[in-house]
Design an enzyme around this catalytic site. Structure first.
Site, PDB file in Angstrom:
ATOM      1  N   PRO A 187     119.345  -3.705 -49.216  1.00 29.13           N
ATOM      2  CA  PRO A 187     117.973  -3.500 -48.747  1.00 29.13           C
ATOM      3  C   PRO A 187     117.237  -4.789 -48.364  1.00 29.13           C
ATOM      4  CG  PRO A 187     118.419  -2.063 -50.595  1.00 29.13           C
ATOM      5  CD  PRO A 187     119.612  -2.963 -50.462  1.00 29.13           C
ATOM      6  N   CYS A 188     116.481  -4.689 -47.256  1.00 24.96           N
ATOM      7  CA  CYS A 188     115.791  -5.850 -46.694  1.00 24.96           C
ATOM      8  C   CYS A 188     114.381  -6.103 -47.239  1.00 24.96           C
ATOM      9  CB  CYS A 188     115.682  -5.696 -45.168  1.00 24.96           C
ATOM     10  SG  CYS A 188     117.267  -5.562 -44.338  1.00 24.96           S
ATOM     11  N   PRO A 189     113.614  -5.058 -47.651  1.00 18.31           N
ATOM     12  CA  PRO A 189     112.225  -5.282 -48.043  1.00 18.31           C
ATOM     13  C   PRO A 189     111.996  -6.389 -49.059  1.00 18.31           C
ATOM     14  CG  PRO A 189     112.608  -2.937 -47.804  1.00 18.31           C
ATOM     15  CD  PRO A 189     113.945  -3.607 -47.659  1.00 18.31           C
TER      16      PRO A 189
END
Length: 423
Positions: free
Chosen positions: A81-83
């Site tokens: 995941p990037c967030p």
């Protein structure tokens, strides 16, 4: 995807999404032995296109899949995941319940692959995460791997959008000596207009040729977004403005290409279709890739993907290294290299260090620079701050805060209670 892999180079891929990285690695000669994805619709897309088992659920849940069943896979890959690292977000790092990068590194010690490939957003390359990155490299070194980071731009590999991605590749020293990140590949006519002309003209729009000439540039990064936000549009205001300069209406996704009656592109901007968005992300006609779900879900799957051409370029270089092609590199050693002097000083010391100690260790920066690094460190590590008998403040580096599979970690409650927000 029915091609065979004569060398039997296998890949286990986590957080696989709709398969952008999967497709690129397949093109590079890898065969999936397992793919894992938490989003049911994206997982169904994978299952529709990937001739391999697809596990659906939280990648860190041993009931969904067990890394111990895949010991010896050639490549361990994923787009975690990037967030937690996104500049568009709060850059919470280990404080973000979606952070899985450290967990993924722990699986390297379990699976023991010949190579590792993990990708994320450009934000992970920022000074804020210098110590986090170094911790990752340190852990890989502990497990017998040499890790290397590189910021790659999709537009350098034939994808007509900016889309920078920060990629980690790690291998055993003897293999890593032969690894080189891919050089940019020059492509003629690599513009939004060139990429989409046939799709824009498919229903007889008379303005398609003129639109092709007006859309003569590289597009901004497609933004799939998370389940927390929005529907199918091309991103925040600044992104929509950039698309408007390319004569694309970024306020939504169209159901079909413009028809014969559509106005001139000078007076009216067409919206992209799902097929067009996939083309801009690097999917080709011959891939015959099927995206499942409703339009918003399909666009989110595409917008969050790792462009297949970039995954293919990196994957091909990994395979070349595994085959020991070329000559060994002379520009990098076969052991870990520490890059963050403040982290290096604190992690290598058995006692607490003063600010003066850390400024000397930094060697090239001011007190303010070191203070900023200490603040960043405290986000991702326990940091013991004490005052000695002389009144001087001292610092000692404690445990890494990241999720690595701990049973008591806050991430478990977050995933169980807010599963529909995890993407």
């Amino acid at each position: 995807m029915s091609e065979t892999n004569p060398a039997n180079y296998t890949v286990v891929e986590v957080c696989a999404g709709a398969g952008g990285q999967s497709l690129g690695l397949h093109r590079a000669g890898f065969t999936h032995s397992m793919a894992v994805e938490i989003d049911p619709t994206a997982a169904s897309t994978l299952a529709s296109n990937l001739a391999a088992p697809v596990a659906v659920g939280d990648v860190a849940d041993l009931q969904v899949w067990d890394p111990r069943d895949h010991v010896g896979a050639t490549l361990f890959a994923g787009g975690v995941p990037c967030p937690p690292f996104s500049i568009a977000g709060k850059q919470l790092g280990t404080s973000d319940e979606r952070d899985l990068f450290a967990w993924a590194i722990e699986q390297v010690s379990v699976i023991q692959p010949r190579a590792v490939m993990l990708e994320n957003v450009r934000g992970l390359s920022s000074p804020r995460f210098a110590a986090y990155r170094q911790h990752v490299i340190d852990k890989l070194d502990e497990y017998g791997y040499v890790g290397e980071w590189k910021l790659l731009h999709a537009s350098d590999f034939g994808v007509p959008q900016l889309r920078p991605r920060f990629v980690l590749v790690a291998m055993r020293p003897d293999d890593h000596a032969y690894f080189r990140f891919p050089d940019p590949i020059l492509h003629d006519n690599n513009t939004v207009g060139d990429a989409l002309f046939d799709l824009m003209a498919a229903r007889g729009w008379e303005g398609a040729l003129q639109w092709r000439q007006l859309a003569n540039g590289i597009g901004p990064t497609l933004v799939g977004g998370s389940k927390k936000h929005g529907g199918a549009d091309l991103g925040p205001t600044r992104a929509k403005q950039a698309w408007a300069k390319l004569h694309v209406d970024g306020r939504g996704i169209a159901d079909a290409a413009p028809g014969p009656e559509a106005p001139s592109p000078v007076d009216w901007h067409p919206r992209l279709t799902i097929e067009m968005a996939a083309r801009l992300q690097g999917w080709r006609i011959e891939d015959n890739w099927i995206f499942n779900g409703r339009k918003t879900s399909q666009y989110r799957q595409i917008g969050n993907a790792f462009p297949p051409p970039v995954a293919e370029a990196v994957g091909s270089q990994i395979r070349a290294a595994l085959d020991r092609e070329g000559s060994p590199r002379q520009d990098i050693g076969q052991s870990v290299d520490l890059h963050d002097p403040v982290y290096r000083a604190l992690s290598g010391s058995s006692h607490a260090l003063s600010m003066a100690d850390l400024v000397r260790a930094h060697n090239e920066g001011s007190l303010a620079t070191v203070e900023r690094k200490i603040t960043a460190l405290a986000h991702d590590f326990e940091l013991e701050v004490t005052t000695d008998a002389t009144g001087e403040t001292r610092y000692r580096l404690g445990a890494f805060k990241g999720f690595t599979g701990q049973q008591e970690h806050m991430r478990h409650n977050f995933v169980s209670q807010h599963r529909n927000r995890v993407s």
